[in-house]
Design a protein around this motif. Structure first.
Motif, mmCIF file in Angstrom:
data_model
loop_
_atom_site.group_PDB
_atom_site.id
_atom_site.type_symbol
_atom_site.label_atom_id
_atom_site.label_comp_id
_atom_site.label_asym_id
_atom_site.label_seq_id
_atom_site.Cartn_x
_atom_site.Cartn_y
_atom_site.Cartn_z
ATOM 1 N N ARG A 706 0.666 -1.105 -0.297
ATOM 2 C CA ARG A 706 -0.141 -0.308 -0.215
ATOM 3 C C ARG A 706 0.757 1.422 0.339
ATOM 4 N NH1 ARG A 706 -0.476 2.482 5.098
ATOM 5 N NH2 ARG A 706 -0.220 1.285 6.660
ATOM 6 N N LEU A 707 2.579 0.913 0.356
ATOM 7 C CA LEU A 707 3.318 2.423 0.052
ATOM 8 C C LEU A 707 3.872 1.955 -0.762
ATOM 9 C CD1 LEU A 707 4.327 3.256 3.925
ATOM 10 C CD2 LEU A 707 1.985 4.507 2.901
ATOM 11 N N PRO A 708 3.689 2.666 -1.496
ATOM 12 C CA PRO A 708 4.133 3.039 -3.037
ATOM 13 C C PRO A 708 5.475 3.126 -3.565
ATOM 14 C CG PRO A 708 2.511 5.202 -2.957
ATOM 15 C CD PRO A 708 3.076 4.174 -2.180
ATOM 16 N N ARG A 709 6.102 3.043 -2.665
ATOM 17 C CA ARG A 709 8.365 3.597 -2.419
ATOM 18 C C ARG A 709 8.446 2.746 -1.451
ATOM 19 N NH1 ARG A 709 5.785 8.600 -2.443
ATOM 20 N NH2 ARG A 709 7.125 9.743 -0.211
ATOM 21 N N VAL A 710 7.633 1.340 -0.957
ATOM 22 C CA VAL A 710 8.759 0.885 -0.795
ATOM 23 C C VAL A 710 9.336 -0.469 -1.015
ATOM 24 C CG1 VAL A 710 7.681 -0.763 1.821
ATOM 25 C CG2 VAL A 710 7.176 1.290 1.507
ATOM 26 N N ARG A 711 9.909 -0.958 -0.548
ATOM 27 C CA ARG A 711 10.430 -2.313 -1.528
ATOM 28 C C ARG A 711 11.429 -3.656 -0.058
ATOM 29 N NH1 ARG A 711 8.540 0.838 -4.623
ATOM 30 N NH2 ARG A 711 8.968 1.594 -6.775
ATOM 31 N N ASN A 712 10.927 -4.602 -0.827
ATOM 32 C CA ASN A 712 10.871 -5.440 -0.257
ATOM 33 C C ASN A 712 12.066 -6.760 0.180
ATOM 34 O OD1 ASN A 712 8.874 -5.548 2.164
ATOM 35 N ND2 ASN A 712 7.431 -6.865 0.910
ATOM 36 N N GLN A 713 12.952 -6.478 0.790
ATOM 37 C CA GLN A 713 14.703 -7.481 0.605
ATOM 38 C C GLN A 713 14.438 -8.228 1.634
ATOM 39 O OE1 GLN A 713 17.802 -4.433 -1.106
ATOM 40 N NE2 GLN A 713 16.625 -4.201 -2.865
ATOM 41 N N ARG A 714 15.339 -9.035 1.038
ATOM 42 C CA ARG A 714 15.393 -10.435 3.154
ATOM 43 C C ARG A 714 17.170 -11.197 2.270
ATOM 44 N NH1 ARG A 714 12.533 -13.319 -0.927
ATOM 45 N NH2 ARG A 714 13.984 -15.869 -1.877
ATOM 46 N N VAL A 715 18.108 -11.314 3.452
ATOM 47 C CA VAL A 715 18.574 -12.097 2.917
ATOM 48 C C VAL A 715 18.770 -13.505 2.738
ATOM 49 C CG1 VAL A 715 20.801 -12.087 4.277
ATOM 50 C CG2 VAL A 715 19.978 -9.821 5.211
ATOM 51 N N GLU A 716 19.364 -13.874 1.505
ATOM 52 C CA GLU A 716 18.265 -15.293 1.949
ATOM 53 C C GLU A 716 19.406 -16.456 2.269
ATOM 54 O OE1 GLU A 716 17.843 -17.453 -2.673
ATOM 55 O OE2 GLU A 716 19.471 -16.117 -2.266
#
Length: 818
Positions: A706-716
């Motif tokens: 819902r927040l257009p400038r938020v991105r998800n990343q994770r450490v694999e």
């Protein structure tokens, strides 16, 4: 004790070292304070009818080591010395000869070669503050006027050895008019505009306090004593204490310090403590580093020629202050003789910055020649031994030395001469401290002595005599040492005066050489570590390809560190929410991004395959967990205080690093605070700044929907049965597990505890209950009434005329001003 009391009345705030014979004695409360710091025994001495006075003492030949301990403890030290030779039946005159404070010392014994030693005066009025920072040991005086809320971070950057500020210093002493008068009277600077301070009245007020303090403490201050300049706080990036700590800045400086001179080491530290905020200036510095990286032979040549220059900056200042020893003046001569080789090496450079610096490097051949003619190559450590000045340099000194040498030769031959003259083969010539030189004859040979023999002493086995010629030579020999020392001291003073006349040009040369050395250090470090040149521009995009953490990588075998990419853009991927297991490398990823930005804006190459850096006005970090017991703050309160500071001071151009915000409280409270912080960073009109937000609250990954400038990343991670292997690779998407039990097992918790933890986790995952809101403990906070807000609410704007509205605005603003 009258002399002691007179000296103490002049300097009541200092620890007084009072010369008595071969010791410096300290009395009364000074002794009680100084003895444990210096590590000496506190004793006492009789003091008339009043009993005994506490005292301690140190040998006069080792006073510097003990004074250093007092200075490092932050104390002012006053040296009261004998100013005439001791004589019988007369009290030796004593007076204060040195006043040493932590911020005014110039001797190497009290200074760290790679660090500045600032005496700082600072104060504020309204919303503005003024700073005057004086580096007495290098002859530099800096002025700065800045917003009041930036004063603390600037003081932390300067790390003053001594700070003068209200209320310890009366505020009237900071008056700008008074400061302007001090500049004119003491430094000969009639107009603040001539040093760029026309718009910095508070800084001018602060410099008046500094100059007064220097005069009070016997520091030599005159026109030309200092290089005075005004710097803008907007030219560099302020770094708060949390960021310096979290990014391990001192360790980063140590990693890239390949300087050849102390001047260069201080300059490199200053650059990393104040990254640039102008893209053009950064690119010019990068171009200079790039040229050196591509020229290994030039690197080697510059390192070879820079090393002999030594600490030219501080050598010049010590000589100009009159505190340089003969050995230090020889060191200064060698530094001056090394400068032509530096000029020759710099002629091979074509980068604009390096060429400009080369233009500021000048030689002083006449001064170097004078020092070479005057001083022996290896002078003794103290003047008492004599032999500091070359024979042939000073006619008066040569006359004294030649007379002394002739008298000693005459006395050395006297025994043989008198034996021939008297025929007494047992005649001896000797010396003692009571009678001086004498001729000793046995009783059996006293009957036929020459008429000029005068009996001086009768012994059991003979008589001791003197002659007028012997006493004449004795007087020459015994006075010569004192006369030679006095004349050599005069010559050293004259040499110091010659250095003073050349000091402004020499300081400029030393400063330029230090900057060249710092550029060379950045180039050598970049070549050693395989760093690349970044592209720095005035935009806001942050793009890093193959970024690495420089300090972590150093501790690993070559090629083991896993590099990662990063893309941040306030208009697209503004916020990255980073999830992943403990120990997987989230904090390393966050810190390396901030370090790469700081290194780039210092003009350094960076640990990445490629980096495009949009200028950051600030880098903020909220990383790690610690409490502040002395301030009565828990770990969570420290975390919230640092978070509040960031949210209140960040701008759209800032880079913000958050690591696990909200973990110090209950789950619902923590998630709520963390989510609110992300939303505020995203939505607040003043913010919208580039943000890395690491968290174990996996619920936050839903914000990207819902927040257009938020991105998800994770450490694999790679699960292999019951074990987990951390890949340390950052990939798109969110994580749903933290693998905390696995980390606990790796840490060595008992197997029974691990097994029970897995059982509890399984039960919780079946139920999935987060802590109900009704059992969470709230923190009762009563907000302080805001009088300005209340008054604003009561105002009816429609009923005010424009003039009344303007007056009301000024009234409200005055209430906000401390």
């Amino acid at each position: 004790m009258r002399q002691y009391r007179d000296a103490k009345e002049k300097h009541p705030d200092g620890i007084l070292l009072f010369r008595l014979g071969d010791f410096y004695e300290i009395f009364f409360d000074d002794a009680k304070l100084a003895a444990p710091i210096m590590g000496v025994q506190l004793t006492s001495r009789p003091l008339g009818k009043t009993g005994r006075a506490p005292m301690c003492g140190v040998p006069h030949h080792a006073w510097q080591a003990y004074v250093g301990k007092l200075l490092h403890a932050g104390h002012k030290v006053v040296i009261c010395d004998q100013i005439e030779a001791a004589s019988k039946n007369k009290i030796v005159r004593r007076d204060v000869t040195r006043v040493l404070t932590p911020g005014t010392v110039v001797e190497d014994a009290y200074l760290e070669p790679s660090r500045h030693n600032y005496l700082v005066a600072a104060w504020s009025r309204g919303l503005e503050a003024g700073i005057a920072a004086c580096e007495v040991s290098t002859g530099e005086l800096l002025l700065c006027q800045l917003p009041k809320d930036r004063l603390q971070s600037e003081l932390e950057r300067l790390a003053p050895a001594e700070l003068l500020s209200p209320p310890e210093i009366e505020e009237y002493r900071f008056d700008p008019v008074r400061g302007q008068q001090r500049l004119k009277d003491i430094l000969g600077i009639a107009y603040p505009a001539s040093v760029g301070a026309q718009d910095a009245p508070l800084a001018v007020g602060a410099v008046g306090v500094v100059l007064d303090y220097l005069k009070q403490n016997q520091t030599k201050v005159a026109p030309g004593s200092f290089t005075v300049r005004t710097y803008s706080p907007d030219a560099t990036m302020p770094l708060d204490a949390a960021t310096v700590r979290n990014l391990e800045l001192p360790s980063l400086v140590q990693l890239i310090d390949r300087t050849s001179t102390p001047v260069g080491a201080r300059q490199l530290g200053a650059w990393l403590g104040a990254p640039l905020r102008d893209a053009e200036s950064i690119e010019l510095r990068l171009a200079a580093v790039d040229e050196l990286v591509d020229a290994p032979a030039l690197q080697d040549r510059l390192r070879d020629v820079l090393k002999p220059v030594g600490d030219l900056e501080r050598l010049v200042t010590r000589a100009a202050q009159g505190h340089a020893t003969a050995r230090e003046l020889v060191g200064l001569r060698r530094s001056l003789e090394a400068i032509p080789a530096v000029q020759e090496a710099l002629a091979a450079c074509s980068a604009l910055v390096t060429r400009e610096l080369a233009g500021h490097v000048s030689t002083a051949p006449e001064l170097a020649s004078t020092l070479a003619r005057a001083l022996v190559e290896d002078p003794p450590p103290t003047l008492r031994q004599g032999g500091v000045i070359r024979h042939g340099y000073d006619a008066d000194l040569d006359e004294i030395s030649d007379a002394s040498r002739g008298a000693r030769d005459w006395i050395a031959k006297l025994e043989a001469t008198e034996r021939r003259r008297t025929g007494i083969r047992s005649l001896k010539v000797g010396f003692n401290k009571v009678f001086g030189y004498y001729i000793e004859v046995s009783h059996a040979n006293t009957a036929h002595l020459p008429d000029d023999y005068v009996r001086k002493q009768t012994l059991t086995g003979g008589e001791r005599y003197i002659t007028p010629d012997l006493k004449q030579r004795e007087a020459i020999v015994l006075s010569a040492q004192e006369r030679i020392a006095a004349r050599e001291l005069e010559i050293l003073h004259d040499l110091g005066t010659a250095v003073t006349e050349a000091a402004p040009a020499l300081r400029a040369s030393a400063h330029a050489i230090g900057m060249v050395d710092a550029l060379l250090s950045l180039a050598v470090a970049a070549a050693e570590h395989g760093w690349r040149r970044p592209e720095v521009n005035a935009g806001l995009q942050l793009s890093i390809k193959g970024g690495r953490h420089p300090l972590v990588e150093r501790g690993l075998p070559a090629g083991v560190f896993v590099a990662n990419d990063l893309e941040l853009d306030p208009d697209a991927a503004q916020i990255v929410i980073l999830t992943g297991p403990n120990m997987a490398g989230k904090s390393t990823y966050l810190r390396q991004a901030a370090m790469i930005v700081l290194l780039a804006q210092c003009g350094s190459f960076v640990p990445a395959e490629r980096a495009r850096i949009g200028l950051a006005d600030r880098v903020f970090t909220r990383v790690g967990a610690h409490d502040d017991i002395s301030a009565g703050m828990s770990t969570f309160m420290v975390e919230m205080t640092e978070t509040a500071y960031i949210l209140n001071h960040a701008t759209r151009s800032s880079l913000v690093i958050f690591d696990e915000v909200g973990r110090g409280t209950s789950t619902y409270d923590g998630v709520s605070i963390a989510q609110a912080v992300v939303e505020h960073l995203h939505d607040a009109p003043r913010l919208g700044c580039r943000t890395l937000f690491a968290t174990h609250y996996h619920e936050l990954t839903a914000l990207a929907e819902r927040l257009p400038r938020v991105r998800n990343q994770r450490v694999e991670v790679l699960e292999e049965g019951d074990s987990v292997r951390f890949l340390h690779r950052v990939v798109p998407g969110g994580a749903d597990r933290s693998y905390g039990i696995h980390v606990a097992a790796v840490a060595g918790l008992p197997s029974g505890v691990i097994a029970r933890a897995r059982d509890v986790l399984g039960e919780l995952e079946r139920q999935r209950p987060l802590e109900p809101p009704d059992v969470q403990l709230g923190l009762p906070i009563e907000m302080t009434p805001d009088s300005v807000r209340k008054e604003l609410e009561e105002i009816d704007p429609a009923s005010l005329s424009p003039l009344e509205a303007l007056q009301k605005l000024y009234q409200l603003r005055a209430k906000l001003t401390p």
